[in-house]
Structure formats: structure tokens, C-alpha cells
Scaffold this motif. Structure first.
Motif, PDB file in Angstrom:
ATOM      1  N   ASN A 170       1.087   9.273  -5.798  1.00 12.46           N
ATOM      2  CA  ASN A 170       1.270  10.666  -5.416  1.00 12.46           C
ATOM      3  C   ASN A 170       2.570  11.264  -5.941  1.00 12.46           C
ATOM      4  OD1 ASN A 170      -1.175  10.828  -3.958  1.00 12.46           O
ATOM      5  ND2 ASN A 170      -0.210   9.699  -2.290  1.00 12.46           N
ATOM      6  N   ASN A 210       0.828  -1.198   0.000  1.00 15.04           N
ATOM      7  CA  ASN A 210       0.000   0.000   0.000  1.00 15.04           C
ATOM      8  C   ASN A 210       0.872   1.262   0.000  1.00 15.04           C
ATOM      9  OD1 ASN A 210      -2.498   1.534   0.207  1.00 15.04           O
ATOM     10  ND2 ASN A 210      -1.891   1.901   2.324  1.00 15.04           N
ATOM     11  N   GLN A 258       0.865   4.084  -2.904  1.00 16.00           N
ATOM     12  CA  GLN A 258       0.572   5.485  -2.588  1.00 16.00           C
ATOM     13  C   GLN A 258       1.712   6.395  -3.036  1.00 16.00           C
ATOM     14  OE1 GLN A 258      -2.215   6.901  -1.209  1.00 16.00           O
ATOM     15  NE2 GLN A 258      -3.148   4.894  -1.453  1.00 16.00           N
TER      16      GLN A 258
END
Length: 128
Positions: free
Chosen positions: A22, A14, A18
């Protein structure tokens, strides 16, 4: 425990997703418990191995380019919230923060802080 190892792996996946989503190219700070932040798997004080690999070790293994540093943070005295109440603990008294670089340890750094203050809430957290 197999479930803990699976959870560490899912957290690492995860985090990597992310970071890609981002577009983070700079430094990232992850705050987690000491078992999750170990970058080595040395035996504990009782001579037992902890669950392995930890989150930090997984991140280091899967992302060899960014440098992964890890710090063991220890408060020497103060209060913490647990078991539905504020609890006090006392350890060796130190007057100011101490930061030490570690060699061949479970973490790269040791951060010793003089005092901790329990989190305070307007209402007791659910499940506390």
C-alpha cells in the motif's frame, strides 16, 4: 507457547507486506492487546516472563527506521462484553484521561481512561 510466537511472527510479516503493497510512508496505528503491544520483555506481577517476542517487538526489530511507540491502555471502571453478557468492573476512580510517558517499561506510554462502555450488538456475536 510456540503457536503464539509463530502467530506473532506471521502477523508482523503480514503487516510489513501490507505496508509495502500500500506504499504507506506515514504513521500507522495498530490496535492490539497488551501482550502484542509490548516493546520490552519485563516480568509480570507474578515474576514470570510473557511470551516473547511480541508483535510490536518484532516490528521494531524488523523495521528499525520508523519509530515504534506502544501504549498500555487501561480503563478504570465500566462495562465490557464477555462470556455472552455485559460485565461490570470497578477500579480506582479517575475523573479524566491520564497520559504518562514510561521509561524502561514494556510500553512507551500509559493511557488511563476513566470509563469503558461495553460494545453493543444487534445480535450476539458468534462464538461469544
Amino acid at each position: 507457547d510456540r503457536n503464539l510466537l509463530k502467530r506473532e511472527h506471521l502477523i508482523a510479516l503480514n503487516f510489513a507486506a501490507q505496508r509495502r503493497t500500500n506504499g504507506s510512508r506515514g504513521k500507522t496505528l495498530i490496535i492490539c492487546g497488551d501482550s502484542h503491544s509490548r516493546i520490552a520483555n519485563q516480568k509480570n506481577a507474578q515474576g514470570e516472563e510473557e511470551f516473547w517476542p511480541s508483535l510490536a517487538a518484532l516490528l521494531k526489530r524488523e523495521n528499525p527506521v520508523p519509530r515504534i511507540d506502544s501504549a498500555m491502555v487501561e480503563f478504570h471502571r465500566g462495562t465490557f462484553f464477555g462470556y455472552g453478557r455485559v460485565n461490570e468492573f470497578n477500579g480506582p476512580k479517575i475523573e479524566e484521561m491520564e497520559l504518562k510517558q514510561l521509561v524502561d517499561g514494556n510500553w512507551n506510554w500509559a493511557l488511563n481512561l476513566p470509563i469503558a462502555k461495553a460494545a453493543t450488538f444487534l445480535a450476539e456475536p458468534k462464538g461469544a
